[in-house]
Design a protein around this motif. Structure first.
Motif, mmCIF file in Angstrom:
data_model
loop_
_atom_site.group_PDB
_atom_site.id
_atom_site.type_symbol
_atom_site.label_atom_id
_atom_site.label_comp_id
_atom_site.label_asym_id
_atom_site.label_seq_id
_atom_site.Cartn_x
_atom_site.Cartn_y
_atom_site.Cartn_z
ATOM 1 N N TYR A 230 0.838 -1.193 0.000
ATOM 2 C CA TYR A 230 0.000 0.000 0.000
ATOM 3 C C TYR A 230 0.870 1.238 0.000
ATOM 4 O O TYR A 230 1.905 1.300 0.677
ATOM 5 C CB TYR A 230 -0.932 0.008 1.216
ATOM 6 C CG TYR A 230 -2.083 -0.953 1.085
ATOM 7 C CD1 TYR A 230 -3.341 -0.514 0.693
ATOM 8 C CD2 TYR A 230 -1.904 -2.302 1.349
ATOM 9 C CE1 TYR A 230 -4.397 -1.404 0.563
ATOM 10 C CE2 TYR A 230 -2.950 -3.195 1.220
ATOM 11 C CZ TYR A 230 -4.200 -2.743 0.825
ATOM 12 O OH TYR A 230 -5.237 -3.626 0.699
ATOM 13 N N SER A 231 0.467 2.228 -0.750
ATOM 14 C CA SER A 231 1.206 3.482 -0.873
ATOM 15 C C SER A 231 1.061 4.306 0.399
ATOM 16 O O SER A 231 0.203 4.025 1.242
ATOM 17 C CB SER A 231 0.675 4.282 -2.065
ATOM 18 O OG SER A 231 -0.642 4.730 -1.788
ATOM 19 N N TYR A 274 5.376 3.324 3.476
ATOM 20 C CA TYR A 274 4.543 2.320 2.829
ATOM 21 C C TYR A 274 4.121 1.267 3.854
ATOM 22 O O TYR A 274 4.673 1.188 4.950
ATOM 23 C CB TYR A 274 5.322 1.625 1.701
ATOM 24 C CG TYR A 274 5.512 2.460 0.452
ATOM 25 C CD1 TYR A 274 4.771 2.193 -0.696
ATOM 26 C CD2 TYR A 274 6.441 3.490 0.405
ATOM 27 C CE1 TYR A 274 4.948 2.935 -1.863
ATOM 28 C CE2 TYR A 274 6.628 4.239 -0.746
ATOM 29 C CZ TYR A 274 5.878 3.957 -1.869
ATOM 30 O OH TYR A 274 6.053 4.706 -3.021
#
Length: 775
Positions: A230-231, A274
């Motif tokens: 996930y960013s 992240y």
């Protein structure tokens, strides 16, 4: 325990957004704080490990808890100079708990982030193990010894009685977080996710996730390992699935690669974080889940030009920090560390050395979030003893160094803030070729566990130890030396292939100029960033080496450092407290004795191109910034009124600073560093009381006793004034002002409502602040 609650919340949110993952099962791992309703007694008692022991007379409290900071101070306490004259001894903790029948057969662990020190842990009378090192996190499996649906008893004995055990204050007891973990027999091993990145640029990066999966069930398991990246803004980027057959009682290391386009790089200005979400499935049943935070960045050390982060050459401008938090002792709420680290960063600090031991996990989380470069240090001693700490880790090194090192590296290796490991500080062992193995064993173990970061240590008088000549420093990835900066310069210039860094440095201008002017000097770490307890001669109880005092207030030397290390335009005035240059530097225009103070030696710290000083509106001249970074200096005939410094760049005002003479004390100005407070251990408001005159000007010579009173859903955690010669209790409700100032640390003891804090002193108008409780 904010950190763990937040991760659980993140899991729920992330699963809801991912089409890859199956429905989350109720059998998934459960991680809960295990910190309330402990029983405690501060002495050794026989039989307290037994389930039927009667602890009704013991004190009930929550952990984290440091009983040593509660005092009392005594010059004859066995902790002595190193421990700051606070008590050592033995403390017992006991806690009763139940586990539901549905958890029978699961893996149940208790995980401690640190117990100080020499801890023994029992559950239902069964001894689980001992851990001498108080700075290392560890866990024990409870499941085989528990009775589901009935009362179980866990007992902890913390022995800090063998003294002197440290050259600085350690604290005592279960002083870091504790949690209970319930997992399926097939699960991710402790610290079993390791994330690295290579070929990193602003265009792309290759991220590798290695996951250690344990099968502690009675049969082979075909599992699917699902990982999603996930960013930093919470969007799913990449997913991967791997299938693996794991025999009963065995483990598997599963590697997954991810190509990330246009990564948001972790940097000291933009510390992007992240997340990797790991799930283990059997068919469609989720067996385990875990969230791991990480950063994408590259760094390197160059022998000729120093340190690079994401391709940018920069100096590491660091400070050394001990682990105490001032009046809270060793049990430090995360918000206290955040306030301190933010203040240090504002002064231009971009690096932290954990001196001389691992910090709590949340400390590294904060460094990740704030963009601070970390030297993670394991030990202050190997086998050789040190003065004022003769009974310290040197007694346990041979038996425990490998386990302790392994746990520290595995726990910490996903933090993007960590850029190097140090395996020792001023080690007094013989570092001749016959004993190189002690270093290389530690180095090689770390490289097997991580391998992405260089290894150093803080050398002590290396010329005397002849380590520059006998081959020892060639074993180090980076040569680190404490003080004697010119020796380190000579060591590099005699062999320019050596990468060098100052692992511990003084505040002197000469040390800064060596870092500034020598391209190969990667950085330096000041001793210290913050004042700390211990390492002091009575009647002092702590060491005043910091650029912040222990309440978090910035000292004049901190602003001098800011003038050297920060790019933000600044100006600050300091004067000699005594007449004609005598005494320490202070930042006020109110002498203690107006009759004898007639010549003020004034220093202005600024990074502006020029500074003009005004006394009661009259200019005392304009001076240019010195090439050698010296402060701007004036001798001023004292007269009450105003002293003002104006810094200019290219002829325009860039920064101003002003001091005014105070009148008679009239009131207490009360402020809080936050207006909202939540009811958990890691949140605390720092309320500051300053004695002021009728115009609101601080009165630095006032030493009134300030009393704090709290009403509503709050309590006073501790009080302080930063004075190293004070032996007042931190756990009371009043404190004598030091230079007109005292602080109270406020925490919530409810879940809703308001907290009102009142500060009063005889003859002064009281101050009031209000805090609002939030979920």
């Amino acid at each position: 325990m904010i950190r763990y609650k937040l991760k659980n919340l993140v899991l729920v949110c992330l699963f809801a957004t991912s089409s890859l993952f199956a429905q989350k099962s109720e059998t998934v791992r459960n991680v809960v704080p295990f910190e309330e309703n402990w029983k405690f007694i501060q002495k050794d008692v026989a039989g307290a490990e037994k389930p039927d022991y009667n602890d009704n007379t013991w004190k009930t409290l929550s952990v984290p808890h440091d009983w040593s900071i509660e005092g009392p101070y005594d010059r004859n306490n066995t902790t002595g100079r190193g421990g700051g004259y606070l008590p050592g001894g033995i403390g017992w903790y006991r806690k009763s708990f139940t586990i539901p029948q549905r958890d029978a057969g699961k893996k149940i662990y208790i995980e401690f982030d640190g117990i100080m020190a020499n801890s023994d842990v029992w559950v239902n009378g069964k001894h689980l193990g001992q851990r001498p090192n108080g700075y290392v996190g560890f866990r024990y499996e409870l499941g085989p010894h528990l009775v589901p649906g009935k009362t179980n008893i866990i007992a902890v004995r913390a022995d800090n009685s063998v003294q002197p055990a440290s050259r600085w204050y350690t604290g005592a007891g279960i002083y870091r977080h504790v949690r209970l973990i319930t997992a399926n027999p097939v699960h991710v091993d402790q610290w079993g996710v390791f994330i690295t990145a290579k070929d990193v640029s602003d265009k792309s990066a290759m991220v590798n996730v290695k996951t250690a999966v344990l099968n502690e069930s009675g049969s082979s398991k075909q599992i699917t390992l699902q990982t999603a990246l996930y960013s930093p803004d919470g969007k799913i980027l990449k997913t991967s699935e791997s299938k693996q057959l794991i025999p009963a009682g065995k483990s598997a290391d599963i590697s997954q690669d991810f190509s990330v386009n246009k990564p948001q790089l972790w940097d000291i200005q933009t510390p992007h974080i992240y997340q990797a979400v790991t799930r283990i499935l059997s068919d469609k049943t989720v067996l385990d889940d875990e969230v791991t935070t990480f950063g994408i960045r590259n760094f390197r050390f160059d022998a000729a030009t120093g340190f690079y982060l994401n391709g940018k050459n920069m100096k590491i401008k660091g400070v050394c920090l001990h682990h105490d938090g001032g009046s809270v002792g060793a049990a430090v709420p995360a918000s206290i560390w955040k306030k301190r680290l933010v203040a240090l960063k504002e002064l231009g600090v971009n690096g932290i050395r954990t001196a001389h031991n691992p910090m709590a996990p949340e400390f590294y989380d904060l460094c990740d979030q704030l963009g601070l470069l970390v030297m993670d240090e394991t030990f202050d001693t190997w086998r050789a003893k040190k003065a004022n700490g003769e009974n310290g880790y040197n007694l346990y090194f041979d038996k425990w160094w490998e386990a302790d090192t392994r746990d520290v590296i595995k726990r910490d290796r996903n933090h993007p803030s960590i850029i190097m490991y140090s395996v020792g500080n001023e080690i007094r062992d013989d570092l001749s070729p016959a004993n190189f193995k002690t270093f290389t064993d530690q180095r090689d173990l770390i490289n097997r566990l991580d391998g992405t970061r260089p290894i150093t240590m803080a050398l002590f008088r290396p010329n005397s130890a002849k380590v520059y000549d006998n081959g020892f420093v060639e074993l180090m990835d980076i040569v680190g030396q404490n003080y004697r900066e010119s020796e380190l310069v000579a060591a590099h210039e005699s062999k320019p292939e050596r990468k060098v860094i100052g692992t511990e440095n003084g505040h002197q201008q000469e040390a800064w100029l060596i870092l500034r002017d020598k391209p190969y000097m990667a950085g330096q770490f000041l001793w210290t960033g913050i004042d700390y307890f211990g390492e002091a001669n009575w009647p002092s109880v702590g060491n005043p080496a910091g650029i912040l005092d222990r309440t978090g207030a910035i000292k004049p030397r901190g602003y001098q450092r800011q003038s050297w290390w920060s790019d933000k335009p600044m100006v600050y005035i300091s004067r000699s407290a005594g007449n004609a240059g005598g005494g320490q530097g202070v930042s006020d225009w109110t002498p203690a004795d107006f009759d004898t103070y007639d010549e003020a030696h004034v220093q202005v710290y600024s990074n502006c191109e020029e500074v003009e000083l005004f006394h009661n509106g009259k200019s005392l001249g304009v001076k240019p910034l010195a090439k050698d970074a010296s402060p701007f200096s004036w001798k001023v005939t004292f007269a009450p009124g105003t002293l003002k410094a104006v810094g200019k760049n290219k002829g325009k005002i860039a920064a101003e600073y002003e001091l005014k003479t105070a009148g008679k004390p009239a009131a207490i100005l009360l402020t809080s560093d936050q207006t909202k407070l939540s009811s958990n251990f890691d949140d605390a408001a720092l309320v500051t009381a300053v004695i002021v005159d009728e115009n609101g000007i601080p009165c630095p010579n006032s030493d009134n006793t300030i009393s704090f009173k709290v009403s509503g859903a709050g309590r006073i955690n501790s009080v302080d004034n930063g004075l190293m010669q004070s032996t007042e209790s931190y756990k009371g409700s009043e404190r004598r002002a030091n230079r007109g100032r005292a602080v109270a640390l406020i925490q919530a003891n409810g879940s809703k409502g308001k907290i009102e804090v009142l500060a009063s002193a005889d003859g002064l108008k009281s101050g009031i602040v209000t805090l609002n409780l939030v979920p």
